[in-house]
Design a protein around this motif. Structure first.
Motif, mmCIF file in Angstrom:
data_model
loop_
_atom_site.group_PDB
_atom_site.id
_atom_site.type_symbol
_atom_site.label_atom_id
_atom_site.label_comp_id
_atom_site.label_asym_id
_atom_site.label_seq_id
_atom_site.Cartn_x
_atom_site.Cartn_y
_atom_site.Cartn_z
ATOM 1 N N GLU A 196 0.135 -1.176 3.566
ATOM 2 C CA GLU A 196 -0.418 -1.621 2.628
ATOM 3 C C GLU A 196 -1.904 -1.869 2.490
ATOM 4 N N THR A 197 -2.190 -2.451 4.007
ATOM 5 C CA THR A 197 -3.603 -2.887 4.277
ATOM 6 C C THR A 197 -4.533 -1.713 4.147
ATOM 7 N N LEU B 16 -4.941 -0.498 0.490
ATOM 8 C CA LEU B 16 -5.931 -1.508 -0.293
ATOM 9 C C LEU B 16 -7.454 -0.929 0.235
ATOM 10 N N HIS C 88 -5.324 -3.028 -8.423
ATOM 11 C CA HIS C 88 -4.364 -2.795 -7.319
ATOM 12 C C HIS C 88 -3.549 -4.005 -6.903
ATOM 13 N N ARG D 86 -2.760 -5.962 -4.606
ATOM 14 C CA ARG D 86 -3.164 -7.462 -4.126
ATOM 15 C C ARG D 86 -3.769 -8.400 -5.114
ATOM 16 N N LYS E 188 -4.758 -11.033 -8.072
ATOM 17 C CA LYS E 188 -3.843 -11.880 -8.506
ATOM 18 C C LYS E 188 -3.301 -11.612 -9.998
ATOM 19 N N LYS F 56 -5.235 -8.845 -12.512
ATOM 20 C CA LYS F 56 -4.828 -7.554 -13.107
ATOM 21 C C LYS F 56 -4.834 -7.476 -14.533
#
Ligand code: ADP
Ligand code: MG
Length: 679
Positions: A483-484, A487, A510, A512, A514, A518
C-alpha cells in the motif's frame, strides 16, 4: 500401531483432504486412472513413444538385466528391464536401499510410467514398480489415482476407500425411470465404477468427466447445492417481515420530479421488488445491472415504498466516496419529498456523532459505509436494507446490518454481473432481477490500447479533451503487494502530471486521505473545478461525474477484468463521446494479454463476466464468502450447464414431495459446511 506414530495422525491427514466420514471417502474420487490391467510389450511401447508426443502411462513387465548406480551428473540408479520383445532403461534419481534390492538383477518387475526420450534413448523416470512372480495375475480394474496429501500413500488411501465401498450401498434417491431416461446409472453404481472401472474401460476418456458415471455424481453434487440453497430460500419464507404495503404515492412523486423517465427495465424490476416488499416474509433479491444501468434509482423507489409505509431503510456502500455520492444524490431526490436522510460515515466523532446516531434512530433513510453496522448504531423501525456493490461485502457484514432490524427486506446490488450458470447455482437462495438495458442517450465508450511508450500522444489527447471543457480521470497503477508503494506511485504520478500539464488543474485522490479530504476532492471534481483527477482504485465503483469523458488507466495489465470494466464505467455517463485508454507495459503475460483483448473487444458487462469466468473459474470469481457454501468439487458450470438446470428442477420436486429424501443428499455432500446459509 508403531511407536512414535501419534494416534490420530491418520485422522489428521484425512481431515486435510476434507475426509471425516464414510461418505467423504466414497466421494473422494480419482483424479485419473492408470491401466494396469494390461501389460504392453516393451518393443510396442517403445515404438508408440517414438511416434507420438504424449503416450500417457503404460505398464511393462520384465526381468531386471542390469542395475547400477551412476555418479555423473549426479547419483542415480540406472536399471535395464527386458521382456521377450526388447529392453528399456528405468532411471531413479532418488532411491532407498530396499528399492535397490527390489530392482536387483534377475527380479521380475512390473512398472508403470510414461516413456520419454532422454539423452540416452527412451527411458522411464521414476516409474511406480513392484516385484512380481511371472504368473502374478493382472488386476481386473483400472487403478485409481487419488488426490492425496503428504504422508498418506495412494495404497493406504485406496484401502480405506475400498473398505468404505465394501460396506452397505448408498440408497438411491432418484427414480429408476428418471435415471433410465437421462441415461444415468444409480449413484452407487457410478461410485463403484469411478473408483474401479472394469478392465477395458478407457482411462483417457474418463478424464474429461463426461462419462455417465461422472455425470451422475456431478448431478448429485449439484442437487446437494440446490437443495441446500432452496431450503434456505424456503426457510426464509417462514420468517415474518413487515409488509410494506404503501400505495406508491411517494415513488410516483419521485418519478414525476425526475428530468428523465424510467427505462423499461427499471419499471419491470421495480414492479418485482415492490411485490416482494409487500409480502409478509423478507425479500432477498439480487439486482444485477451493468455499470450505469441505473440501479441507484431502483433502490430509491424501494426506499420510497418503505418510508411511505412508515418504516426505515438503510443504504450501505463499500467506500466513503461512494457513500457520500449516494447520500448527495438521495438527498437531492428524496428530501423534497419530505424524507429525512441521514449520513453515517466512519469519521464522525464526539457530539456530532451522537447527534447523527440520534437522528439515525428514526430517520427515513440512513446512508453510509460500514459505519451503519457499528455497535451503538440503532434503528427503531428498519425494514429495508440496500447493499450497493454487494460483492465488496462479506456475508457477516450483510448479516450484521440485517440484525439491526427484525428480518428486514434485503436488496443487494451488483455491477459485477454474475453469469447465468453461476447465478443459478451459487445464488439459488436469492431472487435475481436484471437491469438489461442502459438509459437512452449513452454514447458507447471507445476503448484504446496503448503501449507505455505512447504516453506523449495520450497527454495530447488529455489536453484536447480539457480544451473542449471536459474532464479526465487518470488511474494510477495498482500495486497489490504494498500500500505504501501504491501511495508513493500515486503521489509521483500526480507530481509529474501537474508538471507536464501546467495549464490544467490537477487533483489527487487516494485511499490514505482522510474522508473529509476525499469528499472535498471529489466534490471539486464533480463541480467541474478540476480538469484532471489522478486517482487510485478508490474511484473504482459507483463514482458518477457525467462531464468526465476520458479515463486513462496506467499499467492496465495489472488489473482484473471486473475492475477494468468498473473503472471504465466511470466515463460514458453524460452526453459527450467518451473513451478509455489502457496503457500497458510489455512484456505481457498470456493471461494479461487475454484480459486486455476481452476488455478491448467488449462493452457488455455480462459478456465480460462470462469470459472472466472461463479465464478464472468460479472459485476466484465468486469466492465462497458470497453464499457461505463450499465451491463445487466436480461439477463444472460451463460444461455441465444442463445438469445445473436438472438439479434445480429435481431439488424443487424433492423438497416439496419427498423432503426426507433430500436430507441425505445434502448431508453427504455438505456435512456441517452450510452453517452460514441459515441466516
Ligand atoms: P449503476 O447501475 O452503475 O449504479 P447509477 O445508478 O449510478 O448506475 O446510474 C447512472 C446514472 O444514470 C446516474 O447519473 C443516474 O441518475 C442516471 N439514470 C438512472 N436512470 C436513468 C434513466 N432512466 N434515464 C436517464 N438517466 C438515468
Ligand atoms: Mg451503482
Amino acid at each position: 500401531m508403531s511407536p512414535g506414530k501419534k494416534p490420530g495422525a491418520l485422522a489428521e491427514k484425512l481431515e486435510r483432504l476434507g475426509i471425516t466420514r464414510r461418505e467423504d471417502l466414497l466421494l473422494h474420487l480419482p483424479l485419473r486412472h492408470e491401466d494396469e490391467t494390461r501389460v504392453t510389450p516393451v518393443a510396442t511401447a517403445l515404438s508408440a513413444a517414438l511416434s507420438a508426443d504424449e503416450t500417457g502411462s503404460v505398464q511393462l513387465q520384465g526381468a531386471i538385466i542390469d542395475s547400477q548406480i551412476q555418479f555423473r551428473p549426479r547419483r542415480q540408479l540406472i536399471v535395464r528391464l527386458a521382456d521377450v520383445s526388447g529392453a528399456i532403461t528405468l532411471r531413479f534419481l532418488s532411491f532407498y536401499p530396499n528399492q535397490m534390492a527390489a530392482l536387483a538383477v534377475g527380479n521380475q518387475v512390473r512398472c508403470v510410467g510414461e516413456i520419454r526420450q532422454g539423452y540416452f534413448g527412451a527411458e522411464m523416470v521414476h516409474p511406480r514398480f513392484r516385484v512380481v512372480l511371472p504368473d502374478t495375475p493382472l488386476p481386473e480394474t483400472l487403478t485409481p489415482v487419488y488426490p492425496t496429501t503428504a504422508g498418506l500413500t495412494q495404497s493406504a488411501l485406496s484401502k480405506l476407500i475400498d473398505k468404505a465401498l465394501s460396506e452397505a450401498p448408498l440408497d438411491e434417491t432418484l427414480e429408476a425411470e428418471f435415471l433410465a431416461k437421462a441415461r444415468l446409472p444409480t449413484l452407487w453404481d457410478a461410485l463403484l465404477f469411478l473408483h474401479h472401472p472394469p478392465a477395458g474401460s478407457d482411462a483417457h476418456a474418463l478424464v474429461d468427466r463426461q462419462h455417465p458415471a461422472w455425470r451422475r455424481v456431478k448431478l448429485d453434487e449439484l442437487l446437494a447445492q440446490q437443495i441446500s440453497l432452496r431450503r434456505a430460500y424456503r426457510a426464509r419464507r417462514e420468517i415474518g417481515a413487515p409488509r410494506l404495503a404503501a400505495r406508491g404515492a411517494l415513488a410516483a412523486a419521485l418519478v414525476r420530479r425526475l428530468p428523465f423517465s424510467l427505462t423499461h427495465a427499471q419499471c419491470l424490476v421495480f414492479t418485482e421488488i415492490s411485490a416482494d416488499l409487500n409480502a409478509p416474509y423478507p425479500m432477498q433479491r439480487l439486482l444485477q445491472g451493468d455499470v450505469g444501468a441505473g440501479k441507484t434509482l431502483v433502490a430509491a423507489l424501494a426506499i420510497c415504498q418503505t418510508v411511505e409505509s412508515g418504516w426505515q431503510a438503510a443504504f450501505m456502500a463499500p467506500t466513503e466516496i461512494l457513500a457520500e455520492q449516494h447520500y448527495l444524490k438521495l438527498v437531492d431526490w428524496l428530501e423534497p419529498l419530505g424524507v429525512e436522510v441521514v449520513r453515517l460515515l466512519g469519521n464522525q466523532k464526539g457530539r456530532a456523532r451522537a447527534a447523527r446516531l440520534a437522528a439515525a434512530r428514526t430517520a427515513g433513510l440512513i446512508v453510509g459505509t460500514h459505519a451503519l453496522i457499528q455497535e451503538g448504531v440503532d434503528y427503531e423501525r428498519l425494514a429495508l436494507v440496500v447493499i450497493d456493490e454487494q460483492h465488496r461485502f462479506g456475508v457477516q457484514q450483510r448479516l450484521a446490518l440485517c440484525r439491526k432490524g427484525r428480518a428486514p427486506h434485503q436488496l443487494m446490488m451488483s455491477a459485477t454481473p454474475i453469469p447465468r450458470t453461476l447465478a443459478m447455482s451459487y445464488c439459488a437462495d436469492l431472487d435475481v432481477s436484471v437491469l438489461d438495458e442502459l438509459p437512452p442517450g449513452r454514447t458507447p465508450i471507445r476503448t484504446r490500447l496503448a503501449r507505455d511508450g505512447r504516453r506523449e500522444e495520450v497527454m495530447a489527447y488529455v489536453r484536447k479533451k480539457v480544451a473542449a471543457g471536459q474532464q479526465v480521470y487518470w488511474v494510477c497503477p495498482l500495486i497489490e503487494e504494498s500500500e505504501t508503494l501504491q501511495l508513493k506511485t500515486a503521489l509521483e504520478t500526480h507530481a509529474w502530471l501537474a508538471e507536464a500539464l501546467p495549464e490544467l488543474c490537477v487533483g489527487l485522490v487516494h485511499g490514505r486521505l482522510k474522508s473529509a479530504e476525499k469528499q472535498a476532492v471529489m466534490a471539486e471534481f464533480a463541480a467541474g473545478k478540476m480538469d484532471l483527477l489522478v486517482a487510485t482504485t478508490v474511484i473504482e465503483v459507483g463514482v458518477d461525474v457525467p462531464n468526465a469523458s476520458l479515463m486513462v488507466i496506467e499499467h492496465a495489465e495489472r488489473f482484473g477484468l471486473a475492475q477494468l470494466h468498473q473503472l471504465r464505467g466511470r466515463v460514458g455517463r453524460g452526453a459527450h463521446e467518451s473513451s478509455c485508454v489502457l496503457l500497458y507495459a510489455e512484456p505481457l503475460s498470456p493471461t494479461a494479454r487475454a484480459r486486455l483483448k476481452i476488455i478491448f473487444e467488449n462493452n457488455d458487462g455480462f459478456e465480460i463476466a462470462r469470459q472472466d469466468l472461463k479465464l478464472r473459474g468460479p472459485g476466484e470469481f465468486i469466492g465462497s464468502r458470497q453464499s457461505g457454501l463450499p465451491l463445487l468439487r466436480y461439477a463444472d458450470l460451463e460444461a455441465d450447464a444442463d445438469l445445473v438446470e436438472t438439479a434445480r428442477a429435481l431439488a424443487e420436486i424433492l423438497l416439496t414431495r419427498f423432503p426426507e429424501k433430500a436430507n441425505p443428499i445434502r448431508k453427504r455432500w455438505l456435512g456441517e459446511k452450510e452453517a452460514l446459509l441459515k441466516a
